[in-house]
Design an enzyme around this catalytic site. Sequence first.
Site, PDB file in Angstrom:
ATOM      1  N   GLY A 268     -75.317  41.540  12.303  1.00  0.00           N
ATOM      2  CA  GLY A 268     -74.905  41.494  10.909  1.00  0.00           C
ATOM      3  C   GLY A 268     -74.339  40.146  10.513  1.00  0.00           C
ATOM      4  O   GLY A 268     -74.559  39.143  11.175  1.00  0.00           O
TER       5      GLY A 268
ATOM      6  N   HIS B 295     -81.028  34.157  10.235  1.00  0.00           N
ATOM      7  CA  HIS B 295     -81.545  35.519  10.402  1.00  0.00           C
ATOM      8  C   HIS B 295     -82.720  35.771   9.458  1.00  0.00           C
ATOM      9  O   HIS B 295     -83.737  36.360   9.845  1.00  0.00           O
ATOM     10  CB  HIS B 295     -80.458  36.556  10.091  1.00  0.00           C
ATOM     11  CG  HIS B 295     -79.302  36.559  11.027  1.00  0.00           C
ATOM     12  ND1 HIS B 295     -78.025  36.263  10.629  1.00  0.00           N
ATOM     13  CD2 HIS B 295     -79.224  36.824  12.354  1.00  0.00           C
ATOM     14  CE1 HIS B 295     -77.202  36.368  11.652  1.00  0.00           C
ATOM     15  NE2 HIS B 295     -77.904  36.703  12.719  1.00  0.00           N
TER      16      HIS B 295
ATOM     17  N   LEU C 130     -75.384  38.436   8.035  1.00  0.00           N
ATOM     18  CA  LEU C 130     -76.658  37.734   8.015  1.00  0.00           C
ATOM     19  C   LEU C 130     -76.554  36.400   7.289  1.00  0.00           C
ATOM     20  O   LEU C 130     -75.895  36.280   6.259  1.00  0.00           O
ATOM     21  CB  LEU C 130     -77.727  38.603   7.346  1.00  0.00           C
ATOM     22  CG  LEU C 130     -77.981  39.975   7.991  1.00  0.00           C
ATOM     23  CD1 LEU C 130     -79.081  40.700   7.238  1.00  0.00           C
ATOM     24  CD2 LEU C 130     -78.326  39.841   9.466  1.00  0.00           C
TER      25      LEU C 130
ATOM     26  N   ASP D  20     -79.470  30.364  20.745  1.00  0.00           N
ATOM     27  CA  ASP D  20     -79.031  31.118  21.918  1.00  0.00           C
ATOM     28  C   ASP D  20     -80.090  31.010  23.015  1.00  0.00           C
ATOM     29  O   ASP D  20     -80.657  32.010  23.463  1.00  0.00           O
ATOM     30  CB  ASP D  20     -78.784  32.574  21.534  1.00  0.00           C
ATOM     31  CG  ASP D  20     -77.750  32.699  20.438  1.00  0.00           C
ATOM     32  OD1 ASP D  20     -76.602  32.296  20.659  1.00  0.00           O
ATOM     33  OD2 ASP D  20     -78.101  33.171  19.337  1.00  0.00           O
TER      34      ASP D  20
END
Length: 337
Positions: free
Chosen positions: A49, A55, A51, A188
């Site tokens: 979440g 995203h 966002l 990531d």
Amino acid sequence: MASPAASSVITALPETTDPLKIYTTIASLRSYRHPLLSTKSLGFVPTMGALHAGHLSLIRTAAKENDSVAVSIFVNPAQFAPTEDLAVYPRTLHTDVALLESLNAEFSADSTTRGRIEALFLPSVAEMYPHGIPLEENAQRGAFVTVQPLAAKLEGITRPHFFRGVATVVAKLFNIVQPDIAYFGQKDVQQSIILKRMVKDLHFPVQIRVCPTGREVDGLAMSSRNVYLGERRRAIAPVLYQALRASEDEYRRLAAQGGTVDAKAVLAKGLELLQPGKDVPFEIEYFSLADLQELEELGTVDPKKGAVLSAAVRMSPVEEGQGPVRLIDNIILEAEE
């Protein structure tokens, strides 16, 4: 996170003519997915979440490449340590749903987009962890996934619990959603490498697609936690990417001379820039040049194999009410052909 409605399928923003379908239980999500397994390709974007544009870029890519898209929002307790920011992690569910509704309107108007968001999965903690999930790892009960030794390197040095939590929740989500392709951001990078290994070793029929890092105009990698920075730390934060770019430039310069490249020289060039200031102090947790498969630190880089430059810093509080903020970023040094 704001509590979802109790029913297994609820409708967000009922004033819209084509509302987003939201599923809050595993059984209801599977009832959506099973009839489509042989007829529609499904792209999946798992999120926690809050966002942001990064995203949304992942979701746009998924919609262009698949017949349908599923998005999940779940703040996963298993990847937080007791001392970390689970209680204050940003939760913006209403805004997130509105953004997803807007994306669907955009997709409907764009003839080049194949799919749309057909499912938003909003499970509860009890749904995902039937035995509960205390933050103390030695008190946790149930099935968990570890990917060793990858999970013990880089991020895993200061956050030894983190990738166990990530791999576990993503394995659960893959089992529930059964996507054809799952989309993750390159920011990531260690997570992506670990999840690719997990998918291969556990034989998940899922393709992992890693998309470019979303960045602000000054180069700062987009992150839901950036809202914690405040004005003074936000002004300094782009130095992390600048340092990585300096090391990348040095790598390119040395590689152009032929032969292997000295990793120490590459890292030193970036570290020249990554100097904490008195007004905004920060700690360098790692500044790394590692291989792309095992994340082993390199002494020399073979340009024909490539490598990953990655770094993490912990920015100290500079104003009342602030806590520390970790920033991570990376640049992939692609192998020469």
